[in-house]
Design a protein around this motif. Sequence first.
Motif, PDB file in Angstrom:
ATOM      1  N   PHE A 122       0.818  -1.206   0.000  1.00  0.00           N
ATOM      2  CA  PHE A 122       0.000   0.000   0.000  1.00  0.00           C
ATOM      3  C   PHE A 122       0.856   1.262   0.000  1.00  0.00           C
ATOM      4  O   PHE A 122       0.531   2.259  -0.616  1.00  0.00           O
ATOM      5  CB  PHE A 122      -0.917   0.004   1.227  1.00  0.00           C
ATOM      6  CG  PHE A 122      -2.178   0.754   0.966  1.00  0.00           C
ATOM      7  CD1 PHE A 122      -3.367   0.081   0.778  1.00  0.00           C
ATOM      8  CD2 PHE A 122      -2.172   2.128   0.868  1.00  0.00           C
ATOM      9  CE1 PHE A 122      -4.530   0.764   0.492  1.00  0.00           C
ATOM     10  CE2 PHE A 122      -3.329   2.823   0.586  1.00  0.00           C
ATOM     11  CZ  PHE A 122      -4.508   2.137   0.396  1.00  0.00           C
ATOM     12  N   ASP A 123       1.961   1.214   0.726  1.00  0.00           N
ATOM     13  CA  ASP A 123       2.734   2.425   0.974  1.00  0.00           C
ATOM     14  C   ASP A 123       3.931   2.606   0.043  1.00  0.00           C
ATOM     15  O   ASP A 123       4.188   3.681  -0.460  1.00  0.00           O
ATOM     16  CB  ASP A 123       3.201   2.405   2.426  1.00  0.00           C
ATOM     17  CG  ASP A 123       3.780   1.042   2.804  1.00  0.00           C
ATOM     18  OD1 ASP A 123       3.128   0.018   2.541  1.00  0.00           O
ATOM     19  OD2 ASP A 123       4.894   0.998   3.345  1.00  0.00           O
ATOM     20  N   LYS A 124       4.701   1.546  -0.183  1.00  0.00           N
ATOM     21  CA  LYS A 124       6.008   1.723  -0.823  1.00  0.00           C
ATOM     22  C   LYS A 124       6.048   1.396  -2.308  1.00  0.00           C
ATOM     23  O   LYS A 124       7.105   1.462  -2.927  1.00  0.00           O
ATOM     24  CB  LYS A 124       7.065   0.854  -0.123  1.00  0.00           C
ATOM     25  CG  LYS A 124       7.356   1.305   1.287  1.00  0.00           C
ATOM     26  CD  LYS A 124       8.439   0.451   1.927  1.00  0.00           C
ATOM     27  CE  LYS A 124       8.720   0.921   3.343  1.00  0.00           C
ATOM     28  NZ  LYS A 124       9.659   0.045   4.049  1.00  0.00           N
ATOM     29  N   TRP A 135       9.471   2.571  -9.125  1.00  0.00           N
ATOM     30  CA  TRP A 135      10.368   3.548  -9.731  1.00  0.00           C
ATOM     31  C   TRP A 135      11.821   3.085  -9.629  1.00  0.00           C
ATOM     32  O   TRP A 135      12.579   3.195 -10.606  1.00  0.00           O
ATOM     33  CB  TRP A 135      10.199   4.928  -9.047  1.00  0.00           C
ATOM     34  CG  TRP A 135      11.328   5.817  -9.435  1.00  0.00           C
ATOM     35  CD1 TRP A 135      11.436   6.522 -10.595  1.00  0.00           C
ATOM     36  CD2 TRP A 135      12.532   6.004  -8.700  1.00  0.00           C
ATOM     37  NE1 TRP A 135      12.660   7.143 -10.625  1.00  0.00           N
ATOM     38  CE2 TRP A 135      13.342   6.846  -9.480  1.00  0.00           C
ATOM     39  CE3 TRP A 135      13.013   5.539  -7.477  1.00  0.00           C
ATOM     40  CZ2 TRP A 135      14.605   7.225  -9.055  1.00  0.00           C
ATOM     41  CZ3 TRP A 135      14.262   5.930  -7.046  1.00  0.00           C
ATOM     42  CH2 TRP A 135      15.045   6.770  -7.840  1.00  0.00           C
ATOM     43  N   SER A 136      12.211   2.521  -8.476  1.00  0.00           N
ATOM     44  CA  SER A 136      13.619   2.150  -8.273  1.00  0.00           C
ATOM     45  C   SER A 136      14.056   1.082  -9.284  1.00  0.00           C
ATOM     46  O   SER A 136      15.203   1.046  -9.710  1.00  0.00           O
ATOM     47  CB  SER A 136      13.851   1.654  -6.848  1.00  0.00           C
ATOM     48  OG  SER A 136      13.383   0.329  -6.699  1.00  0.00           O
ATOM     49  N   VAL A 157      15.366   9.944  -4.901  1.00  0.00           N
ATOM     50  CA  VAL A 157      14.036   9.706  -5.457  1.00  0.00           C
ATOM     51  C   VAL A 157      13.490  11.006  -6.044  1.00  0.00           C
ATOM     52  O   VAL A 157      13.525  12.042  -5.378  1.00  0.00           O
ATOM     53  CB  VAL A 157      13.087   9.204  -4.344  1.00  0.00           C
ATOM     54  CG1 VAL A 157      11.725   8.845  -4.912  1.00  0.00           C
ATOM     55  CG2 VAL A 157      13.707   8.012  -3.614  1.00  0.00           C
ATOM     56  N   PRO A 158      13.001  10.999  -7.284  1.00  0.00           N
ATOM     57  CA  PRO A 158      12.454  12.226  -7.885  1.00  0.00           C
ATOM     58  C   PRO A 158      11.199  12.709  -7.152  1.00  0.00           C
ATOM     59  O   PRO A 158      10.493  11.914  -6.528  1.00  0.00           O
ATOM     60  CB  PRO A 158      12.115  11.821  -9.321  1.00  0.00           C
ATOM     61  CG  PRO A 158      12.126  10.344  -9.359  1.00  0.00           C
ATOM     62  CD  PRO A 158      12.923   9.841  -8.192  1.00  0.00           C
ATOM     63  N   GLU A 182       6.152  12.586  -3.810  1.00  0.00           N
ATOM     64  CA  GLU A 182       4.802  13.116  -3.557  1.00  0.00           C
ATOM     65  C   GLU A 182       3.758  11.995  -3.587  1.00  0.00           C
ATOM     66  O   GLU A 182       2.882  11.927  -2.736  1.00  0.00           O
ATOM     67  CB  GLU A 182       4.487  14.218  -4.577  1.00  0.00           C
ATOM     68  CG  GLU A 182       3.409  15.181  -4.153  1.00  0.00           C
ATOM     69  CD  GLU A 182       3.331  15.445  -2.644  1.00  0.00           C
ATOM     70  OE1 GLU A 182       2.290  15.071  -2.044  1.00  0.00           O
ATOM     71  OE2 GLU A 182       4.284  15.990  -2.034  1.00  0.00           O
ATOM     72  N   ARG A 183       3.870  11.103  -4.543  1.00  0.00           N
ATOM     73  CA  ARG A 183       2.932   9.968  -4.616  1.00  0.00           C
ATOM     74  C   ARG A 183       3.038   9.087  -3.375  1.00  0.00           C
ATOM     75  O   ARG A 183       2.047   8.615  -2.837  1.00  0.00           O
ATOM     76  CB  ARG A 183       3.236   9.113  -5.862  1.00  0.00           C
ATOM     77  CG  ARG A 183       2.486   9.519  -7.102  1.00  0.00           C
ATOM     78  CD  ARG A 183       2.222   8.330  -8.033  1.00  0.00           C
ATOM     79  NE  ARG A 183       3.443   7.664  -8.497  1.00  0.00           N
ATOM     80  CZ  ARG A 183       4.249   8.138  -9.441  1.00  0.00           C
ATOM     81  NH1 ARG A 183       3.985   9.299 -10.009  1.00  0.00           N
ATOM     82  NH2 ARG A 183       5.317   7.464  -9.812  1.00  0.00           N
ATOM     83  N   THR A 184       4.290   8.880  -2.931  1.00  0.00           N
ATOM     84  CA  THR A 184       4.511   8.011  -1.774  1.00  0.00           C
ATOM     85  C   THR A 184       3.960   8.667  -0.510  1.00  0.00           C
ATOM     86  O   THR A 184       3.300   8.018   0.304  1.00  0.00           O
ATOM     87  CB  THR A 184       6.014   7.720  -1.634  1.00  0.00           C
ATOM     88  OG1 THR A 184       6.473   7.157  -2.873  1.00  0.00           O
ATOM     89  CG2 THR A 184       6.290   6.755  -0.502  1.00  0.00           C
ATOM     90  N   ARG A 185       4.230   9.954  -0.373  1.00  0.00           N
ATOM     91  CA  ARG A 185       3.699  10.685   0.779  1.00  0.00           C
ATOM     92  C   ARG A 185       2.165  10.560   0.813  1.00  0.00           C
ATOM     93  O   ARG A 185       1.566  10.292   1.857  1.00  0.00           O
ATOM     94  CB  ARG A 185       4.113  12.156   0.672  1.00  0.00           C
ATOM     95  CG  ARG A 185       3.523  13.024   1.746  1.00  0.00           C
ATOM     96  CD  ARG A 185       3.998  14.473   1.611  1.00  0.00           C
ATOM     97  NE  ARG A 185       3.326  15.304   2.602  1.00  0.00           N
ATOM     98  CZ  ARG A 185       2.137  15.859   2.420  1.00  0.00           C
ATOM     99  NH1 ARG A 185       1.478  15.680   1.279  1.00  0.00           N
ATOM    100  NH2 ARG A 185       1.592  16.572   3.389  1.00  0.00           N
TER     101      ARG A 185
END
Length: 292
Positions: A245-247, A253-254, A268-269, A274-277
Amino acid sequence: RRAPEIEGSLNVRLAGVKLLHSGKVRDVYLDGEDLILVASDRISIYDVVLPTPIPDKGEVLTRLSLWWFEQLTDIVPNHVLSATDVPAEFAGRAIRCRRLDVVQVECIARGYLTGLGLKEYQRDGAVSGVTLPPGLVEADRLDEPIFTPTTKEAVGVHDEFITFADVQEQVGADLAEELRDLTLRIYARGRDVAAERGIIVADTKLEFGRTPDGTLILADEVLTPDSSRFWPLDQWTPGRVQYSFDKQSVRDWSLTAGWDKTAPGPEVPSDVVERTRARYIEVYERLTGTSF
Ligand code: ATP
Ligand code: MG
Protein backbone atom coordinates in the motif's frame (compact mmCIF):
# COMPACT_ATOMS: atom_id res chain seq x y z
CA ARG A 1 23.39 27.78 10.27
CA ARG A 2 21.10 28.53 13.14
CA ALA A 3 21.26 31.82 15.02
CA PRO A 4 23.26 31.41 18.26
CA GLU A 5 20.26 31.98 20.53
CA ILE A 6 18.34 29.18 18.78
CA GLU A 7 21.36 26.91 18.91
CA GLY A 8 21.55 27.62 22.65
CA SER A 9 17.91 26.84 23.35
CA LEU A 10 18.22 23.69 21.27
CA ASN A 11 20.99 22.51 23.51
CA VAL A 12 18.98 23.36 26.60
CA ARG A 13 15.94 21.47 25.39
CA LEU A 14 18.00 18.51 24.33
CA ALA A 15 19.98 18.48 27.57
CA GLY A 16 19.70 15.09 29.22
CA VAL A 17 18.38 13.41 26.09
CA LYS A 18 20.85 10.89 24.84
CA LEU A 19 20.77 8.97 21.56
CA LEU A 20 20.67 5.29 22.50
CA HIS A 21 20.04 3.66 19.18
CA SER A 22 19.50 4.61 15.58
CA GLY A 23 17.59 2.15 13.40
CA LYS A 24 16.96 2.37 9.70
CA VAL A 25 14.00 4.62 10.20
CA ARG A 26 13.67 5.49 13.89
CA ASP A 27 15.93 6.92 16.57
CA VAL A 28 15.66 6.06 20.23
CA TYR A 29 16.62 8.57 22.93
CA LEU A 30 16.89 8.13 26.64
CA ASP A 31 15.38 10.92 28.75
CA GLY A 32 15.88 10.15 32.42
CA GLU A 33 13.91 6.95 33.01
CA ASP A 34 11.94 7.23 29.79
CA LEU A 35 12.55 6.50 26.14
CA ILE A 36 11.70 8.88 23.35
CA LEU A 37 11.00 6.97 20.13
CA VAL A 38 11.40 9.28 17.16
CA ALA A 39 10.17 8.30 13.71
CA SER A 40 12.11 10.04 10.96
CA ASP A 41 10.96 10.63 7.38
CA ARG A 42 13.50 8.11 6.15
CA ILE A 43 12.22 5.31 3.96
CA SER A 44 13.83 1.96 3.27
CA ILE A 45 13.13 -0.36 0.37
CA TYR A 46 14.75 -3.76 -0.05
CA ASP A 47 16.40 -3.06 3.33
CA VAL A 48 18.27 0.00 2.04
CA VAL A 49 17.54 3.48 3.40
CA LEU A 50 17.10 5.93 0.53
CA PRO A 51 18.79 9.36 0.66
CA THR A 52 15.50 11.17 -0.03
CA PRO A 53 13.07 11.61 2.87
CA ILE A 54 9.29 11.31 2.48
CA PRO A 55 7.87 14.44 4.13
CA ASP A 56 5.47 13.72 7.02
CA LYS A 57 6.10 9.96 6.98
CA GLY A 58 7.46 10.00 10.54
CA GLU A 59 4.47 11.89 11.81
CA VAL A 60 2.01 9.67 9.94
CA LEU A 61 3.55 6.52 11.40
CA THR A 62 3.75 7.96 14.89
CA ARG A 63 0.12 9.04 14.85
CA LEU A 64 -0.98 5.72 13.39
CA SER A 65 0.84 3.79 16.10
CA LEU A 66 -0.73 5.98 18.78
CA TRP A 67 -4.16 5.41 17.28
CA TRP A 68 -3.70 1.64 17.26
CA PHE A 69 -2.35 1.55 20.82
CA GLU A 70 -5.60 3.24 21.82
CA GLN A 71 -7.72 0.71 19.84
CA LEU A 72 -5.98 -2.17 21.58
CA THR A 73 -6.18 -1.16 25.23
CA ASP A 74 -8.89 -3.76 25.91
CA ILE A 75 -6.41 -6.42 24.77
CA VAL A 76 -3.09 -5.19 26.10
CA PRO A 77 -1.59 -2.21 27.97
CA ASN A 78 1.03 -0.22 26.06
CA HIS A 79 4.23 1.68 26.72
CA VAL A 80 2.99 5.16 25.75
CA LEU A 81 3.51 7.86 28.37
CA SER A 82 2.97 10.94 26.26
CA ALA A 83 2.84 12.07 22.65
CA THR A 84 3.25 15.73 23.56
CA ASP A 85 5.83 15.77 26.34
CA VAL A 86 8.75 15.34 23.94
CA PRO A 87 11.62 17.63 22.92
CA ALA A 88 10.24 20.36 20.65
CA GLU A 89 12.37 19.37 17.67
CA PHE A 90 10.66 15.96 17.61
CA ALA A 91 7.14 17.27 18.12
CA GLY A 92 4.56 15.25 16.21
CA ARG A 93 6.92 12.43 15.34
CA ALA A 94 7.92 11.21 18.80
CA ILE A 95 6.42 9.20 21.63
CA ARG A 96 7.61 9.25 25.21
CA CYS A 97 7.53 5.63 26.37
CA ARG A 98 8.08 3.60 29.47
CA ARG A 99 11.45 1.97 29.22
CA LEU A 100 10.85 -1.77 29.47
CA ASP A 101 12.76 -4.96 29.62
CA VAL A 102 12.05 -5.96 26.01
CA VAL A 103 11.32 -9.62 25.38
CA GLN A 104 13.99 -10.74 22.96
CA VAL A 105 11.58 -12.33 20.52
CA GLU A 106 10.03 -10.66 17.49
CA CYS A 107 6.39 -11.65 17.74
CA ILE A 108 5.06 -12.06 14.22
CA ALA A 109 1.55 -13.01 13.18
CA ARG A 110 0.83 -14.03 9.60
CA GLY A 111 -2.59 -14.25 8.03
CA TYR A 112 -1.19 -14.50 4.51
CA LEU A 113 1.90 -16.19 3.17
CA THR A 114 4.62 -13.99 1.66
CA GLY A 115 8.17 -12.78 2.12
CA LEU A 116 10.45 -14.82 4.33
CA GLY A 117 7.47 -16.82 5.61
CA LEU A 118 6.77 -18.03 2.09
CA LYS A 119 10.44 -18.91 1.55
CA GLU A 120 10.50 -20.93 4.75
CA TYR A 121 7.28 -22.72 3.75
CA GLN A 122 8.67 -23.56 0.31
CA ARG A 123 11.74 -25.09 1.92
CA ASP A 124 10.18 -26.83 4.95
CA GLY A 125 6.41 -26.94 4.46
CA ALA A 126 6.26 -25.11 7.78
CA VAL A 127 7.02 -21.71 9.27
CA SER A 128 8.40 -21.51 12.81
CA GLY A 129 7.49 -25.18 13.15
CA VAL A 130 3.84 -24.58 12.19
CA THR A 131 3.04 -27.06 9.43
CA LEU A 132 0.92 -25.65 6.62
CA PRO A 133 -1.07 -27.50 3.94
CA PRO A 134 0.77 -28.25 0.69
CA GLY A 135 0.27 -26.21 -2.49
CA LEU A 136 0.07 -22.72 -1.01
CA VAL A 137 1.26 -19.92 -3.28
CA GLU A 138 2.52 -16.36 -2.86
CA ALA A 139 0.02 -14.17 -1.00
CA ASP A 140 -2.37 -17.04 -0.19
CA ARG A 141 -4.56 -16.54 2.84
CA LEU A 142 -4.01 -19.00 5.66
CA ASP A 143 -7.01 -20.81 7.17
CA GLU A 144 -5.96 -19.53 10.58
CA PRO A 145 -3.39 -16.81 11.31
CA ILE A 146 -0.18 -18.28 12.68
CA PHE A 147 2.43 -17.17 15.20
CA THR A 148 5.87 -17.19 13.55
CA PRO A 149 8.34 -15.75 16.05
CA THR A 150 11.91 -14.87 15.15
CA THR A 151 15.02 -14.03 17.08
CA LYS A 152 15.71 -10.35 17.62
CA GLU A 153 19.19 -9.81 16.22
CA ALA A 154 21.50 -6.81 16.20
CA VAL A 155 21.39 -4.34 13.31
CA GLY A 156 22.66 -5.92 10.09
CA VAL A 157 22.05 -9.52 11.19
CA HIS A 158 18.93 -11.19 9.79
CA ASP A 159 16.36 -12.45 12.27
CA GLU A 160 15.86 -16.24 12.24
CA PHE A 161 12.61 -18.14 12.55
CA ILE A 162 12.28 -20.01 15.83
CA THR A 163 9.62 -22.48 16.91
CA PHE A 164 7.12 -22.05 19.69
CA ALA A 165 9.14 -24.62 21.66
CA ASP A 166 12.21 -22.38 21.26
CA VAL A 167 10.23 -19.45 22.67
CA GLN A 168 9.08 -21.59 25.58
CA GLU A 169 12.65 -22.53 26.28
CA GLN A 170 13.83 -18.93 26.01
CA VAL A 171 11.20 -17.19 28.12
CA GLY A 172 9.27 -19.94 29.92
CA ALA A 173 6.04 -21.72 29.02
CA ASP A 174 3.62 -19.20 30.54
CA LEU A 175 5.14 -16.13 28.94
CA ALA A 176 5.46 -17.94 25.60
CA GLU A 177 1.75 -18.77 25.71
CA GLU A 178 0.91 -15.18 26.60
CA LEU A 179 3.05 -13.80 23.74
CA ARG A 180 1.42 -16.06 21.19
CA ASP A 181 -2.06 -15.39 22.43
CA LEU A 182 -1.63 -11.60 22.51
CA THR A 183 0.11 -11.51 19.13
CA LEU A 184 -2.71 -13.41 17.45
CA ARG A 185 -5.41 -11.35 19.17
CA ILE A 186 -3.76 -8.06 18.21
CA TYR A 187 -3.33 -9.26 14.64
CA ALA A 188 -6.97 -10.33 14.45
CA ARG A 189 -8.14 -6.94 15.70
CA GLY A 190 -5.91 -5.12 13.23
CA ARG A 191 -7.00 -7.36 10.36
CA ASP A 192 -10.68 -6.87 11.10
CA VAL A 193 -10.48 -3.09 11.47
CA ALA A 194 -8.38 -2.76 8.30
CA ALA A 195 -10.64 -5.11 6.30
CA GLU A 196 -13.58 -2.76 6.84
CA ARG A 197 -11.44 -0.04 5.24
CA GLY A 198 -10.36 -2.09 2.24
CA ILE A 199 -6.90 -2.95 3.52
CA ILE A 200 -5.43 -6.40 4.05
CA VAL A 201 -2.98 -6.77 6.92
CA ALA A 202 -0.94 -9.67 5.56
CA ASP A 203 1.31 -9.92 8.59
CA THR A 204 2.60 -7.86 11.46
CA LYS A 205 5.52 -7.75 13.86
CA LEU A 206 5.10 -6.86 17.52
CA GLU A 207 7.43 -6.33 20.43
CA PHE A 208 6.55 -6.74 24.07
CA GLY A 209 8.29 -5.64 27.22
CA ARG A 210 7.93 -6.25 30.91
CA THR A 211 7.70 -3.85 33.80
CA PRO A 212 9.71 -4.58 36.95
CA ASP A 213 6.57 -6.24 38.46
CA GLY A 214 6.37 -8.57 35.46
CA THR A 215 3.38 -7.06 33.64
CA LEU A 216 3.52 -7.68 29.91
CA ILE A 217 3.19 -4.50 27.85
CA LEU A 218 2.99 -3.79 24.13
CA ALA A 219 6.08 -1.80 23.10
CA ASP A 220 7.74 -0.42 19.97
CA GLU A 221 5.35 0.51 17.13
CA VAL A 222 2.12 -1.23 16.25
CA LEU A 223 0.33 -1.99 12.97
CA THR A 224 2.20 0.63 10.98
CA PRO A 225 3.24 0.15 7.35
CA ASP A 226 6.82 -0.27 8.61
CA SER A 227 5.94 -3.15 10.94
CA SER A 228 3.23 -4.77 8.82
CA ARG A 229 2.38 -5.56 5.22
CA PHE A 230 -0.65 -3.64 4.03
CA TRP A 231 -2.21 -4.62 0.72
CA PRO A 232 -5.14 -3.05 -1.14
CA LEU A 233 -7.98 -5.56 -0.70
CA ASP A 234 -9.50 -4.89 -4.13
CA GLN A 235 -6.27 -5.87 -5.87
CA TRP A 236 -5.52 -9.02 -3.88
CA THR A 237 -4.55 -11.79 -6.31
CA PRO A 238 -2.83 -14.85 -4.84
CA GLY A 239 -0.05 -16.25 -7.01
CA ARG A 240 1.84 -13.00 -7.51
CA VAL A 241 3.65 -10.54 -5.29
CA GLN A 242 1.07 -8.04 -4.01
CA TYR A 243 1.27 -4.27 -4.25
CA SER A 244 2.36 -2.76 -0.99
CA PHE A 245 0.00 0.00 0.00
CA ASP A 246 2.73 2.43 0.97
CA LYS A 247 6.01 1.72 -0.82
CA GLN A 248 4.92 0.50 -4.24
CA SER A 249 5.58 3.75 -6.10
CA VAL A 250 9.14 3.92 -4.81
CA ARG A 251 9.81 0.25 -5.45
CA ASP A 252 8.43 0.40 -8.99
CA TRP A 253 10.37 3.55 -9.73
CA SER A 254 13.62 2.15 -8.27
CA LEU A 255 13.44 -0.81 -10.65
CA THR A 256 13.03 1.44 -13.68
CA ALA A 257 15.95 3.54 -12.41
CA GLY A 258 18.27 0.57 -12.94
CA TRP A 259 19.18 0.33 -9.27
CA ASP A 260 20.68 -3.00 -8.15
CA LYS A 261 19.06 -2.98 -4.66
CA THR A 262 22.36 -2.50 -2.84
CA ALA A 263 23.41 0.53 -0.81
CA PRO A 264 23.62 3.39 -1.48
CA GLY A 265 20.08 3.85 -2.70
CA PRO A 266 19.22 6.37 -5.44
CA GLU A 267 17.78 9.87 -4.93
CA VAL A 268 14.04 9.71 -5.46
CA PRO A 269 12.45 12.23 -7.89
CA SER A 270 9.91 14.62 -6.44
CA ASP A 271 6.83 13.22 -8.19
CA VAL A 272 7.57 9.77 -6.72
CA VAL A 273 8.14 11.34 -3.30
CA GLU A 274 4.80 13.12 -3.56
CA ARG A 275 2.93 9.97 -4.62
CA THR A 276 4.51 8.01 -1.77
CA ARG A 277 3.70 10.69 0.78
CA ALA A 278 0.08 10.63 -0.42
CA ARG A 279 -0.05 6.85 0.03
CA TYR A 280 1.14 7.02 3.64
CA ILE A 281 -1.45 9.68 4.37
CA GLU A 282 -4.11 7.59 2.65
CA VAL A 283 -3.28 4.56 4.81
CA TYR A 284 -3.56 6.72 7.91
CA GLU A 285 -6.83 8.30 6.85
CA ARG A 286 -8.45 5.07 5.73
CA LEU A 287 -7.51 3.17 8.87
CA THR A 288 -8.32 5.85 11.40
CA GLY A 289 -11.24 7.39 9.52
CA THR A 290 -9.86 10.85 10.32
CA SER A 291 -8.04 13.37 8.14
CA PHE A 292 -4.32 13.76 8.68
P1 ATP B 1 15.12 -1.64 12.11
O1 ATP B 1 15.44 -0.35 11.47
O2 ATP B 1 15.47 -2.83 11.28
O3 ATP B 1 13.72 -1.69 12.69
P2 ATP B 1 15.92 -1.65 14.82
O4 ATP B 1 14.80 -2.55 15.22
O5 ATP B 1 17.24 -1.85 15.44
O6 ATP B 1 16.17 -1.71 13.30
P3 ATP B 1 14.26 0.51 15.62
O7 ATP B 1 13.06 -0.32 15.33
O8 ATP B 1 14.29 1.90 15.17
O9 ATP B 1 15.53 -0.15 15.02
O10 ATP B 1 14.59 0.51 17.15
C1 ATP B 1 13.66 0.62 18.14
C2 ATP B 1 14.27 -0.10 19.33
O11 ATP B 1 13.62 0.33 20.52
C3 ATP B 1 14.12 -1.59 19.23
O12 ATP B 1 15.32 -2.18 19.61
C4 ATP B 1 13.02 -1.90 20.25
O13 ATP B 1 13.16 -3.18 20.81
C5 ATP B 1 13.27 -0.82 21.28
N1 ATP B 1 12.10 -0.48 22.09
C6 ATP B 1 10.86 -0.17 21.66
N2 ATP B 1 10.04 0.11 22.69
C7 ATP B 1 10.77 -0.04 23.83
C8 ATP B 1 10.49 0.11 25.22
N3 ATP B 1 9.30 0.48 25.67
N4 ATP B 1 11.50 -0.13 26.10
C9 ATP B 1 12.74 -0.49 25.65
N5 ATP B 1 13.06 -0.64 24.35
C10 ATP B 1 12.10 -0.41 23.44
MG1 MG C 1 12.68 -2.34 14.74
